[in-house]
Design a protein around this motif. Sequence first.
Motif, PDB file in Angstrom:
ATOM      1  N   LEU A 107       0.852  -1.232  -0.103  1.00  0.00           N
ATOM      2  CA  LEU A 107      -0.143  -0.027  -0.027  1.00  0.00           C
ATOM      3  C   LEU A 107       1.064   1.151   0.089  1.00  0.00           C
ATOM      4  O   LEU A 107       2.031   1.057   0.439  1.00  0.00           O
ATOM      5  N   VAL A 108       0.292   2.231  -0.581  1.00  0.00           N
ATOM      6  CA  VAL A 108       0.736   3.667  -0.218  1.00  0.00           C
ATOM      7  C   VAL A 108       0.082   4.596   0.251  1.00  0.00           C
ATOM      8  O   VAL A 108      -1.131   4.498   0.095  1.00  0.00           O
ATOM      9  N   ILE A 109       0.576   5.839   0.680  1.00  0.00           N
ATOM     10  CA  ILE A 109      -0.243   7.081   1.331  1.00  0.00           C
ATOM     11  C   ILE A 109       0.415   8.101   0.663  1.00  0.00           C
ATOM     12  O   ILE A 109       1.610   8.465   0.373  1.00  0.00           O
ATOM     13  N   GLY A 110      -0.625   9.054   0.310  1.00  0.00           N
ATOM     14  CA  GLY A 110      -0.261  10.366  -0.107  1.00  0.00           C
ATOM     15  C   GLY A 110      -1.430  11.186  -0.796  1.00  0.00           C
ATOM     16  O   GLY A 110      -2.628  10.594  -0.502  1.00  0.00           O
ATOM     17  N   PRO A 111      -1.237  12.127  -1.527  1.00  0.00           N
ATOM     18  CA  PRO A 111       0.330  12.719  -1.860  1.00  0.00           C
ATOM     19  C   PRO A 111       0.547  13.721  -0.442  1.00  0.00           C
ATOM     20  O   PRO A 111      -0.123  14.271  -0.050  1.00  0.00           O
ATOM     21  N   ASP A 112       1.967  13.586  -0.504  1.00  0.00           N
ATOM     22  CA  ASP A 112       2.472  14.616   0.503  1.00  0.00           C
ATOM     23  C   ASP A 112       2.523  15.939  -0.133  1.00  0.00           C
ATOM     24  O   ASP A 112       2.130  16.214  -1.365  1.00  0.00           O
ATOM     25  N   ALA A 113       3.023  16.905   0.234  1.00  0.00           N
ATOM     26  CA  ALA A 113       3.309  18.474  -0.396  1.00  0.00           C
ATOM     27  C   ALA A 113       3.936  18.367  -1.811  1.00  0.00           C
ATOM     28  O   ALA A 113       3.810  19.364  -2.238  1.00  0.00           O
ATOM     29  N   SER A 114       4.814  17.458  -1.834  1.00  0.00           N
ATOM     30  CA  SER A 114       5.770  17.188  -3.219  1.00  0.00           C
ATOM     31  C   SER A 114       4.643  16.571  -4.260  1.00  0.00           C
ATOM     32  O   SER A 114       5.139  16.438  -5.389  1.00  0.00           O
ATOM     33  N   GLY A 115       3.642  15.855  -3.800  1.00  0.00           N
ATOM     34  CA  GLY A 115       3.142  15.127  -4.602  1.00  0.00           C
ATOM     35  C   GLY A 115       3.325  13.634  -4.762  1.00  0.00           C
ATOM     36  O   GLY A 115       2.888  12.950  -5.533  1.00  0.00           O
ATOM     37  N   ALA A 116       4.362  13.340  -3.787  1.00  0.00           N
ATOM     38  CA  ALA A 116       4.871  11.885  -3.930  1.00  0.00           C
ATOM     39  C   ALA A 116       3.636  11.147  -2.870  1.00  0.00           C
ATOM     40  O   ALA A 116       3.183  11.469  -1.822  1.00  0.00           O
ATOM     41  N   PHE A 117       3.940   9.622  -3.360  1.00  0.00           N
ATOM     42  CA  PHE A 117       3.387   8.735  -2.326  1.00  0.00           C
ATOM     43  C   PHE A 117       4.190   7.975  -1.754  1.00  0.00           C
ATOM     44  O   PHE A 117       5.223   7.445  -2.161  1.00  0.00           O
ATOM     45  N   TRP A 118       3.832   7.516  -0.494  1.00  0.00           N
ATOM     46  CA  TRP A 118       5.101   6.850   0.487  1.00  0.00           C
ATOM     47  C   TRP A 118       4.392   5.455   0.585  1.00  0.00           C
ATOM     48  O   TRP A 118       3.397   5.306   0.965  1.00  0.00           O
ATOM     49  N   PRO A 119       5.457   4.091   0.617  1.00  0.00           N
ATOM     50  CA  PRO A 119       4.943   2.909   1.198  1.00  0.00           C
ATOM     51  C   PRO A 119       4.663   3.071   2.695  1.00  0.00           C
ATOM     52  O   PRO A 119       5.105   3.632   3.281  1.00  0.00           O
ATOM     53  N   VAL A 120       3.278   2.136   2.903  1.00  0.00           N
ATOM     54  CA  VAL A 120       2.872   2.174   4.057  1.00  0.00           C
ATOM     55  C   VAL A 120       2.288   0.817   4.382  1.00  0.00           C
ATOM     56  O   VAL A 120       2.170  -0.022   3.758  1.00  0.00           O
ATOM     57  N   ARG A 121       2.245   0.433   5.697  1.00  0.00           N
ATOM     58  CA  ARG A 121       1.599  -0.706   6.306  1.00  0.00           C
ATOM     59  C   ARG A 121       0.365  -0.531   7.135  1.00  0.00           C
ATOM     60  O   ARG A 121       0.796   0.301   8.222  1.00  0.00           O
ATOM     61  N   VAL A 122      -0.675  -0.844   7.110  1.00  0.00           N
ATOM     62  CA  VAL A 122      -1.748  -0.827   7.771  1.00  0.00           C
ATOM     63  C   VAL A 122      -1.746  -1.803   8.958  1.00  0.00           C
ATOM     64  O   VAL A 122      -1.535  -3.087   8.848  1.00  0.00           O
ATOM     65  N   ARG A 123      -1.421  -1.291  10.376  1.00  0.00           N
ATOM     66  CA  ARG A 123      -1.159  -2.038  11.352  1.00  0.00           C
ATOM     67  C   ARG A 123      -2.608  -2.727  12.100  1.00  0.00           C
ATOM     68  O   ARG A 123      -2.595  -3.377  12.831  1.00  0.00           O
ATOM     69  N   GLY A 124      -3.373  -1.726  12.080  1.00  0.00           N
ATOM     70  CA  GLY A 124      -4.828  -1.911  12.672  1.00  0.00           C
ATOM     71  C   GLY A 124      -5.866  -0.951  12.342  1.00  0.00           C
ATOM     72  O   GLY A 124      -5.582   0.088  11.566  1.00  0.00           O
ATOM     73  N   ILE A 125      -7.116  -1.301  12.371  1.00  0.00           N
ATOM     74  CA  ILE A 125      -8.237  -0.518  12.121  1.00  0.00           C
ATOM     75  C   ILE A 125      -9.221  -0.360  13.150  1.00  0.00           C
ATOM     76  O   ILE A 125      -9.253  -1.366  13.724  1.00  0.00           O
ATOM     77  N   HIS A 126      -9.649   0.856  13.506  1.00  0.00           N
ATOM     78  CA  HIS A 126     -10.775   1.026  14.582  1.00  0.00           C
ATOM     79  C   HIS A 126     -11.971   1.361  13.882  1.00  0.00           C
ATOM     80  O   HIS A 126     -11.812   2.661  13.046  1.00  0.00           O
ATOM     81  N   TYR A 127     -12.930   1.137  14.310  1.00  0.00           N
ATOM     82  CA  TYR A 127     -14.393   1.323  13.832  1.00  0.00           C
ATOM     83  C   TYR A 127     -15.156   1.541  15.098  1.00  0.00           C
ATOM     84  O   TYR A 127     -15.393   0.650  15.821  1.00  0.00           O
ATOM     85  N   GLN A 128     -15.467   2.823  15.380  1.00  0.00           N
ATOM     86  CA  GLN A 128     -16.508   3.123  16.418  1.00  0.00           C
ATOM     87  C   GLN A 128     -15.599   2.618  17.720  1.00  0.00           C
ATOM     88  O   GLN A 128     -16.298   1.994  18.807  1.00  0.00           O
ATOM     89  N   GLN A 129     -14.323   2.938  17.877  1.00  0.00           N
ATOM     90  CA  GLN A 129     -13.451   2.737  19.217  1.00  0.00           C
ATOM     91  C   GLN A 129     -13.250   1.180  19.075  1.00  0.00           C
ATOM     92  O   GLN A 129     -12.990   0.850  20.298  1.00  0.00           O
ATOM     93  N   LEU A 130     -13.594   0.569  18.199  1.00  0.00           N
ATOM     94  CA  LEU A 130     -13.184  -1.264  18.539  1.00  0.00           C
ATOM     95  C   LEU A 130     -12.420  -1.454  17.334  1.00  0.00           C
ATOM     96  O   LEU A 130     -12.502  -0.947  16.101  1.00  0.00           O
ATOM     97  N   ALA A 131     -11.393  -2.417  17.674  1.00  0.00           N
ATOM     98  CA  ALA A 131     -10.517  -2.957  16.714  1.00  0.00           C
ATOM     99  C   ALA A 131     -11.420  -3.947  15.848  1.00  0.00           C
ATOM    100  O   ALA A 131     -11.822  -4.971  16.239  1.00  0.00           O
ATOM    101  N   VAL A 132     -11.058  -3.594  14.389  1.00  0.00           N
ATOM    102  CA  VAL A 132     -12.079  -4.384  13.392  1.00  0.00           C
ATOM    103  C   VAL A 132     -10.914  -5.063  12.278  1.00  0.00           C
ATOM    104  O   VAL A 132      -9.978  -4.330  12.064  1.00  0.00           O
ATOM    105  N   GLU A 133     -11.313  -6.046  11.588  1.00  0.00           N
ATOM    106  CA  GLU A 133     -10.448  -6.484  10.377  1.00  0.00           C
ATOM    107  C   GLU A 133     -10.666  -5.836   9.141  1.00  0.00           C
ATOM    108  O   GLU A 133      -9.725  -5.419   8.409  1.00  0.00           O
ATOM    109  N   SER A 134     -12.055  -5.073   8.943  1.00  0.00           N
ATOM    110  CA  SER A 134     -12.328  -4.167   7.667  1.00  0.00           C
ATOM    111  C   SER A 134     -13.509  -3.567   8.158  1.00  0.00           C
ATOM    112  O   SER A 134     -14.094  -3.457   9.248  1.00  0.00           O
TER     113      SER A 134
END
Length: 107
Positions: free
Chosen positions: A33-60
Amino acid sequence: GGATGRRGRRRSRRGKHAPGPAAPGPGPGPEPLVIGPDASGAFWPVRVRGIHYQQLAVESVAAGHIASFHVHAPPALALRRGMVIAARALQPRACWALDVRVELLSL
């Protein structure tokens, strides 16, 4: 290590939180996965470590739901409003200007 937050929960100092609505499609999986764009328009590699929905940890989360994504991102990356998390295979590009033609129809 992490610091102890409210109610004795552990907070990670290594990750960043990216809140926002989920788009239609499969959630974060093993694909890069990538996240962006930053101020220069670039996208950075990223890893999602967890997701929270309504203050609960969920898979999706379903499309349109507001969730918080805990991401492992480079320290130099400053998260800001308007950034997206996308599959690297989509090869996202930043667009700073857009030419449009708008026609207003009256009823």
